[in-house]
Design an enzyme around this catalytic site. Sequence first.
Site, PDB file in Angstrom:
ATOM      1  N   GLY A  61       3.127  -2.186   3.176  1.00  0.00           N
ATOM      2  CA  GLY A  61       2.368  -1.817   1.976  1.00  0.00           C
ATOM      3  C   GLY A  61       0.967  -2.355   2.025  1.00  0.00           C
ATOM      4  O   GLY A  61       0.653  -3.239   2.821  1.00  0.00           O
ATOM      5  N   LYS A  95      -2.832  -6.483   3.273  1.00  0.00           N
ATOM      6  CA  LYS A  95      -1.709  -5.718   3.823  1.00  0.00           C
ATOM      7  C   LYS A  95      -0.443  -6.550   3.834  1.00  0.00           C
ATOM      8  O   LYS A  95      -0.502  -7.767   3.960  1.00  0.00           O
ATOM      9  CB  LYS A  95      -2.034  -5.377   5.283  1.00  0.00           C
ATOM     10  CG  LYS A  95      -2.707  -4.055   5.434  1.00  0.00           C
ATOM     11  CD  LYS A  95      -2.773  -3.662   6.908  1.00  0.00           C
ATOM     12  CE  LYS A  95      -3.675  -2.464   7.017  1.00  0.00           C
ATOM     13  NZ  LYS A  95      -4.486  -2.424   8.177  1.00  0.00           N
ATOM     14  N   ASP A 125       0.842 -10.350 -13.222  1.00  0.00           N
ATOM     15  CA  ASP A 125       0.624  -8.966 -12.789  1.00  0.00           C
ATOM     16  C   ASP A 125       1.973  -8.284 -12.564  1.00  0.00           C
ATOM     17  O   ASP A 125       2.182  -7.632 -11.547  1.00  0.00           O
ATOM     18  CB  ASP A 125      -0.232  -8.943 -11.525  1.00  0.00           C
ATOM     19  CG  ASP A 125      -0.745  -7.531 -11.206  1.00  0.00           C
ATOM     20  OD1 ASP A 125      -0.758  -6.685 -12.136  1.00  0.00           O
ATOM     21  OD2 ASP A 125      -1.101  -7.278 -10.047  1.00  0.00           O
TER      22      ASP A 125
END
Length: 440
Positions: free
Chosen positions: A22, A28, A138
């Site tokens: 991802g 990365k 988050d």
Amino acid sequence: MLKEVEKRGMRLGKYELGRTLGEGNFGKVKFARNIESGQGFAVKILEKNRIFELKISDQIKREIRTLKLLKHPNVVRLHEVLASKTKIYMVLEYVNGGELFDRIASKGRLPEVEGRKLFQQLIDGVSYCHDKGVFHRDLKPENVLIDAKGDIKISDFGLSALPQHFRDDGLLHTTCGSPNYVAPEVLANRGYHGATSDLWSCGVILYVILTGHLPFDDRNLAVLYQKIFKGDVQMPKWLSKGARNLIKRILDPNPNTRITVAEIKSDEWFKQDYIPTIPDDEDENFHIDNDAFSIHGVTPEVEKDPGQPALINAFQLIGMSSCLDLSGFFEKEEASERKIRFTSNYSPKELCKKIEDVVTGMGFRVQNKNGKLKVMQEHTGQIRPGNLSVAAEVFEISASLYVVELRKSYGDPSLYRQLCARLSNDLGVSRSQEFLTSQV
Ligand code: ADE
């Protein structure tokens, strides 16, 4: 400066790097195999340059030290931290069932019993981390992974040192990233507690799991913010009363009256079939280990010395990034880098004035057309439109909250990044600053 690129098959200490899993937050994530044991891992790659530029080295150091102490079946485990001259590699538990987000996108909403089980695991993982003083900030379905048994693993816990707006692309925000999961008090930059705002995000996730839709959504950013501020959520009639009640109590826009973890855990709907997950460190004496943030130095590409890697202090390692080379950050310019947003408490008039001051100070010229600013680069007295052209717009969200949107029409990406960094720094409200203040 040459950019180090992680290739498939590249050695990283005792790991061999594989495919990209991802392009998650701030870098990365690649698959890696331990060549001694054959075990799979996920390696998150952080650019030291970025950390260095953000002046958050010691924050990162603190947070990674804490992360190594989080041992819960519903939280992605951080096994070790390796570093090269320019990068930090976080070796994480590999979770092979994909993202919760994909599961909902492909299967649609989950049945209540299945959804509740996942929500119970989410709350178990979140409350475990909160008890250790670690907040996520988050939480969204993309950060919630599913393992082979169908259980939840929360990723990116405790990485709040990397401000939200610097993640993903090294720019200032999750550029045009959705604020759909963010608590109103966080959006308003009014100071907040990590625990209550994480719970809000859990409430949004629960709604998504059970309905397949976002509770707050609108194409117009200002309308979306207003819906979030009001906690204006439509509850489908077919949802059970218990689920509706709990979601409503979590999505309370007032963080002072919002439900707490303890109250969630004693909620009748939540308690059904609840088997609390036992943390993996239950029997251990939880203590702060000063060596936990020892980073193992490695030479990527080929491990030249297969012996014991040198133990280097993380601070030294981050400091070893010799120069700040913004130009090497991106190999290619992503479309998302063209547009960034940040919130500000300055009024539109003040913002326009300040933007003008900042950009003229940086050698740009500004044209104000009906409240929309056009920023162009000036070269020795001449405007050279080919270099950089940026539009800036200010949206009112509430009486003292505005969103500044910067859009690049054309021009040099690195110059644009510098401009964005400067404007957000000078005019935006820094969430990491707030986090620090709220911790004191
Ligand atoms: N993508 C991001 N983090 C991951 C992990 N820990 N395992 C698998 N895929 C991931």
